[in-house]
Design an enzyme around this catalytic site. Structure first.
Site, PDB file in Angstrom:
ATOM      1  N   LYS A 134      -2.089  57.966  46.274  1.00  0.00           N
ATOM      2  CA  LYS A 134      -3.007  58.179  47.309  1.00  0.00           C
ATOM      3  C   LYS A 134      -3.174  59.862  47.475  1.00  0.00           C
ATOM      4  O   LYS A 134      -2.533  60.444  48.093  1.00  0.00           O
ATOM      5  CB  LYS A 134      -2.420  57.653  48.717  1.00  0.00           C
ATOM      6  CG  LYS A 134      -2.252  55.998  48.460  1.00  0.00           C
ATOM      7  CD  LYS A 134      -0.885  55.904  48.353  1.00  0.00           C
ATOM      8  CE  LYS A 134      -0.582  54.321  48.482  1.00  0.00           C
ATOM      9  NZ  LYS A 134      -1.523  53.434  48.596  1.00  0.00           N
ATOM     10  N   LYS A 190       6.473  55.769  52.749  1.00  0.00           N
ATOM     11  CA  LYS A 190       7.580  55.913  51.724  1.00  0.00           C
ATOM     12  C   LYS A 190       8.197  57.526  51.913  1.00  0.00           C
ATOM     13  O   LYS A 190       7.561  58.387  51.438  1.00  0.00           O
ATOM     14  CB  LYS A 190       6.767  55.708  50.374  1.00  0.00           C
ATOM     15  CG  LYS A 190       6.128  54.316  50.233  1.00  0.00           C
ATOM     16  CD  LYS A 190       4.927  54.222  50.361  1.00  0.00           C
ATOM     17  CE  LYS A 190       4.367  52.757  50.309  1.00  0.00           C
ATOM     18  NZ  LYS A 190       2.957  52.674  50.822  1.00  0.00           N
ATOM     19  N   ASP A 241      20.141  65.127  53.267  1.00  0.00           N
ATOM     20  CA  ASP A 241      20.784  66.227  54.016  1.00  0.00           C
ATOM     21  C   ASP A 241      20.022  67.161  54.801  1.00  0.00           C
ATOM     22  O   ASP A 241      20.406  68.126  55.450  1.00  0.00           O
ATOM     23  CB  ASP A 241      21.230  67.396  52.853  1.00  0.00           C
ATOM     24  CG  ASP A 241      22.629  66.545  52.153  1.00  0.00           C
ATOM     25  OD1 ASP A 241      22.987  65.582  52.717  1.00  0.00           O
ATOM     26  OD2 ASP A 241      22.835  66.960  51.137  1.00  0.00           O
ATOM     27  N   ASP A 289     -11.745  71.518  46.902  1.00  0.00           N
ATOM     28  CA  ASP A 289     -12.106  72.858  46.435  1.00  0.00           C
ATOM     29  C   ASP A 289     -11.075  73.552  45.726  1.00  0.00           C
ATOM     30  O   ASP A 289     -11.035  74.766  45.585  1.00  0.00           O
ATOM     31  CB  ASP A 289     -12.526  73.849  47.723  1.00  0.00           C
ATOM     32  CG  ASP A 289     -13.728  73.084  48.670  1.00  0.00           C
ATOM     33  OD1 ASP A 289     -14.453  72.309  48.056  1.00  0.00           O
ATOM     34  OD2 ASP A 289     -13.719  73.309  49.630  1.00  0.00           O
ATOM     35  N   HIS A 295      -1.960  53.536  41.906  1.00  0.00           N
ATOM     36  CA  HIS A 295      -1.621  53.219  43.529  1.00  0.00           C
ATOM     37  C   HIS A 295      -1.603  54.717  44.096  1.00  0.00           C
ATOM     38  O   HIS A 295      -0.950  55.002  45.064  1.00  0.00           O
ATOM     39  CB  HIS A 295      -0.110  52.623  43.386  1.00  0.00           C
ATOM     40  CG  HIS A 295       0.466  52.217  44.630  1.00  0.00           C
ATOM     41  ND1 HIS A 295       1.210  52.733  45.615  1.00  0.00           N
ATOM     42  CD2 HIS A 295       0.067  51.059  45.621  1.00  0.00           C
ATOM     43  CE1 HIS A 295       1.342  51.914  46.738  1.00  0.00           C
ATOM     44  NE2 HIS A 295       0.683  51.056  46.741  1.00  0.00           N
ATOM     45  N   HIS A 353       4.025  51.699  56.605  1.00  0.00           N
ATOM     46  CA  HIS A 353       3.685  51.645  55.525  1.00  0.00           C
ATOM     47  C   HIS A 353       4.165  53.082  54.593  1.00  0.00           C
ATOM     48  O   HIS A 353       3.594  53.447  53.510  1.00  0.00           O
ATOM     49  CB  HIS A 353       2.088  51.631  55.423  1.00  0.00           C
ATOM     50  CG  HIS A 353       1.385  51.613  54.091  1.00  0.00           C
ATOM     51  ND1 HIS A 353       0.702  52.395  53.156  1.00  0.00           N
ATOM     52  CD2 HIS A 353       1.473  50.556  53.104  1.00  0.00           C
ATOM     53  CE1 HIS A 353       0.228  51.974  52.144  1.00  0.00           C
ATOM     54  NE2 HIS A 353       0.936  50.972  51.934  1.00  0.00           N
TER      55      HIS A 353
END
Length: 425
Positions: A345, A167, A172, A350, A343, A165
């Site tokens: 996440k 991404k 380089d 704090d 979408h 899952h």
């Protein structure tokens, strides 16, 4: 005369018994003790980076820079940086569907491969199953190494539910992108309607990129057996900023996955604020109690997530609804965004520390999927992420306990029904 039916029944019983044994064996291999959500510490989270990193089998790495990119504008930066690559491009994603964006990314990767660079592309076999045969051929004909994670094969029978899952893009060995963006046309634009999603990714430079190259190498080596070395992939990296980061991604045998430990530890350490942006928010009962404990010690706990109408998976939102009443009673404030899919996440703590990556706040991400989450100790980055929360919260609906308890019986039935499969959603 009854011998044949008896033999058939016996064979069926034997087969059923073997299936049960196989399920138990797989469960016993994967089981682990979840972390206890109680930590005795009065230290602020930004003073505990070595602990946060160490608990997740990582290391706190100073000397980095971070840039936040929102929505479809992210891909303009990504394509620009791929085009500037000189040595290697490593590209890993969960979802790639036919469309304008997929063709644009493929063209960018092919151009670099034809220029003689090492271009490795790792795609989840389930999430990218609709990629056109023509595009696969285009990538391979240009010289890209194209590999699919956990294809439907007999040797993968025990891990077919385990999906990649992540991404992640590493260029380089010197810069990397991590976040939630997938390669489908829904991620284009600026979240301007229900068909175009909101999302966040970060552009990272500095020594942390060596760690992210290791993340890519983990599944690449697992699928191909290839180990890559040298300055074109693991260069000696000088400081590129003043931000300390750490990466959580490992799933050690017999212990809770690193992304789960990271999120849960951060909740326990929060003293002032926990703000979460997540499309699939289904915390376990122990995590809900930890949120309540955080509220009791004075923390402002807020969550923003899509509504069932805004989500691309309404059944997941219904599963999430099952826990809303308990969360609200604990003092957690919940906002639902109705206009499109949120979408991103993200979790901030704090005002000084943030987590961003591919992980949803649910059992599938915490227990099953291969994920990547970056912990970032930077007040400025946290401020920017909190501002994005506030931007969407201003157009969201806050769920109130008294009104929520009055929702219809059919809604409640759906919530409880879909929650039964929350570990698979």
């Amino acid at each position: 005369m009854n011998a044949e039916p008896s033999l058939l029944q016996g064979a069926l019983l034997l087969f059923a018994a073997l299936v049960v044994v196989l399920v138990i064996v797989i469960w016993s291999i994967r089981r682990h003790r979840d972390p206890k959500l109680k930590i005795e510490s009065e230290s602020p989270i930004d003073a505990l980076l070595p602990s946060l990193a160490g608990l997740t089998l990582s290391t706190a790495v100073p000397g980095n820079s971070v840039e936040i990119h929102e929505n479809g504008a992210f891909f303009d930066v990504l394509v620009e940086r791929i085009a500037a690559a000189q040595e290697s491009v490593h590209f890993e994603t969960f979802l790639w569907k036919p469309g304008q964006l997929g063709q644009r990314i493929a063209n960018s990767l092919c151009e670099r491969a034809r220029a003689g660079l090492q271009v490795r592309v790792l795609l989840d076999a389930q999430g990218c199953r609709t990629m056109e045969k023509q595009m696969r051929e285009q990538l391979r004909d240009a010289g890209c190494q194209l590999v699919f994670f956990h294809k439907r094969k007999l040797r993968n029978l025990g891990v077919l539910n385990d999906r990649d899952h992540r991404k992640l893009v590493v260029i380089d060995g010197r810069e990397a992108f991590v976040g939630g963006h997938c390669i489908t046309d829904n991620w284009l634009g600026d979240a301007h309607d229900g068909e175009h999603f909101a999302d966040l990714s970060v552009h990272l430079r500095g020594p942390i990129v060596n760690n992210l190259q290791s993340v890519f190498s983990e599944n690449w080596a697992g699928e191909t057996g290839e180990l890559f070395v040298g300055d074109d992939v693991f260069p000696n990296l000088e400081p590129a900023g003043d931000v300390t980061m750490h990466a959580a991604y490992l799933k050690p045998e017999g212990s809770a996955p690193a992304v789960k430990i990271l999120h849960h530890t951060a909740i326990c350490l929060a003293r002032k604020r926990i703000w979460i942006q997540n499309p699939y928010f289904i915390p376990e009962p122990e995590a809900i109690d930890a949120f309540g404990t955080a509220v009791a010690r004075g923390a402002d706990v807020r969550v923003i997530t899509p509504s069932t109408g805004g989500s691309d998976a309404p059944m997941v939102q219904h599963a999430a609804h099952r826990n809303y009443e308990k969360l609200l009673r604990c003092g957690v404030r919940i906002f639902e965004y109705p206009h499109t899919m949120l979408h991103q996440k993200v979790m901030t703590i704090d005002g000084v520390w943030s987590a961003i990556g591919s992980s949803n706040f649910d059992d599938r991400s915490f227990e099953t999927n291969d994920e990547i989450t970056i912990g970032i100790c930077c007040a400025e980055t946290t401020r920017r992420l909190d501002a994005i929360f506030e931007k969407y919260a201003a157009e969201a609906t806050e769920i109130k306990l008294d009104e929520w308890k009055k929702r219809g019986w059919l809604h409640k039935l759906r919530d409880n029904f879909y929650y039964l499969g929350n570990e698979l959603l």
